[in-house]
Design a protein around this motif. Structure first.
Motif, PDB file in Angstrom:
ATOM      1  N   LEU A  99      33.225  38.515  35.410  1.00 36.14           N
ATOM      2  CA  LEU A  99      33.965  39.585  36.065  1.00 36.14           C
ATOM      3  C   LEU A  99      35.210  39.082  36.783  1.00 36.14           C
ATOM      4  O   LEU A  99      36.206  39.805  36.893  1.00 36.14           O
ATOM      5  N   VAL A 100      35.155  37.879  37.301  1.00 36.85           N
ATOM      6  CA  VAL A 100      36.292  37.362  38.062  1.00 36.85           C
ATOM      7  C   VAL A 100      36.484  35.871  37.756  1.00 36.85           C
ATOM      8  O   VAL A 100      35.525  35.108  37.728  1.00 36.85           O
ATOM      9  N   TRP A 121      40.494  39.639  38.326  1.00 31.65           N
ATOM     10  CA  TRP A 121      39.376  40.544  38.068  1.00 31.65           C
ATOM     11  C   TRP A 121      39.563  41.164  36.689  1.00 31.65           C
ATOM     12  O   TRP A 121      40.623  41.709  36.384  1.00 31.65           O
ATOM     13  N   SER A 122      38.544  41.092  35.873  1.00 29.76           N
ATOM     14  CA  SER A 122      38.653  41.576  34.500  1.00 29.76           C
ATOM     15  C   SER A 122      38.562  43.095  34.429  1.00 29.76           C
ATOM     16  O   SER A 122      38.213  43.771  35.403  1.00 29.76           O
ATOM     17  N   VAL A 133      35.391  45.299  35.677  1.00 31.29           N
ATOM     18  CA  VAL A 133      35.058  45.758  37.025  1.00 31.29           C
ATOM     19  C   VAL A 133      35.373  47.240  37.197  1.00 31.29           C
ATOM     20  O   VAL A 133      35.004  47.845  38.213  1.00 31.29           O
ATOM     21  N   ALA A 139      30.718  45.423  40.947  1.00 33.88           N
ATOM     22  CA  ALA A 139      31.992  44.858  41.373  1.00 33.88           C
ATOM     23  C   ALA A 139      32.279  45.165  42.838  1.00 33.88           C
ATOM     24  O   ALA A 139      32.874  44.357  43.546  1.00 33.88           O
ATOM     25  N   PHE A 142      33.619  42.609  45.595  1.00 34.70           N
ATOM     26  CA  PHE A 142      34.820  42.843  46.391  1.00 34.70           C
ATOM     27  C   PHE A 142      34.503  42.750  47.880  1.00 34.70           C
ATOM     28  O   PHE A 142      35.340  42.343  48.685  1.00 34.70           O
ATOM     29  N   THR A 197      34.811  39.224  48.792  1.00 37.54           N
ATOM     30  CA  THR A 197      36.226  38.842  48.813  1.00 37.54           C
ATOM     31  C   THR A 197      36.922  39.390  50.050  1.00 37.54           C
ATOM     32  O   THR A 197      37.813  38.750  50.616  1.00 37.54           O
ATOM     33  N   ALA A 202      41.381  48.490  44.203  1.00 39.81           N
ATOM     34  CA  ALA A 202      40.927  47.149  44.596  1.00 39.81           C
ATOM     35  C   ALA A 202      41.337  46.853  46.040  1.00 39.81           C
ATOM     36  O   ALA A 202      40.552  46.313  46.830  1.00 39.81           O
ATOM     37  N   ARG A 245      43.645  43.731  33.675  1.00 32.93           N
ATOM     38  CA  ARG A 245      43.115  42.922  34.772  1.00 32.93           C
ATOM     39  C   ARG A 245      43.799  43.298  36.082  1.00 32.93           C
ATOM     40  O   ARG A 245      44.848  43.948  36.087  1.00 32.93           O
TER      41      ARG A 245
END
Length: 213
Positions: A74-75, A86-87, A90, A102, A106, A109, A164, A203
């Motif tokens: 995914l990342v 991020w692909s 997500v 996802a 996140f 993150t 995001a 992405r």
């Protein structure tokens, strides 16, 4: 008869001495400024290196944490350049809605972003959306289902980056959140060596950029 000393000669000698002193002072000032500038550059470079090392440490820990959860697909991490990618996976298909799995990632993150901005005054985080070059066949207007409306790749990429960002600024003050910047590039920035139509181009990239010293 003895000649009288020429007073202009004495004055010229005095002026020459004054000019020499002034030139010496100027040279000393230039050298002092050059030394100060060099010291400032060295200090700035040390600070930049320290910031890059801290970013590398933070992203390295985050990468290990996500790998332990099986999220490597995914990342992806580019630790040397302070970037995570991020692909397309997500997001729900053809959507800006982020999947539940996802969202959890996140959240991890988000903590890193908050720490990074708190310890690097003036630093920025860029959240950048990208797509492949396959054209949007028809406008999407169901915002409840797709978390956005869009009619081209630029709008979709910006919407994904925006969604995001929403998950990355929850721990930030309003002032700090202004340092998290969104951009949508559509299909204008394909991955290196990738065909513009390659799905990998879909992405969202998150870049941590330390403040300039």
């Amino acid at each position: 008869m003895k000649e009288k000393p020429n007073e202009w000669v004495a004055i010229s000698d005095l002026m020459a001495g004054v000019v020499a002193v002034v030139m010496l002072l100027l040279v000393m000032a230039v050298l002092k400024n050059a030394a100060a500038e060099m010291a400032h550059r060295e200090q700035a470079e040390k600070g930049s290196i320290a910031q890059r090392k801290k970013i590398a440490t933070m992203l390295g820990q985050l990468q290990a944490d996500m790998a332990s959860q099986g999220a490597s697909q995914l990342v992806r991490f580019d630790i040397d350049n302070g970037k995570m990618t991020w692909s397309d996976s997500v997001f729900a298909r053809s959507s800006a809605c982020i999947t539940p799995q996802a969202r959890e990632l996140f959240g991890k993150t988000e903590a890193v972003i908050a720490d990074f901005l708190a310890s690097n005054h003036g630093a920025q985080v860029f959240v950048e959306g990208h797509t492949d070059n396959l054209a949007v066949s028809k406008p999407v207007t169901d915002i409840e289902r797709y978390c956005t409306v869009y009619d081209d790749n630029y709008t979709l990429s910006a919407a994904r980056a925006r969604e995001a960002r929403r998950l990355l600024v929850g721990r930030l003050s309003a002032a700090s959140a202004k340092n998290v910047v969104v951009a949508g590039y559509g299909d204008s920035h394909p991955l290196d060596a990738a065909d513009p139509g390659n799905p990998r181009n879909r992405r969202v990239e998150v870049r941590l950029v330390p403040a300039e010293s």
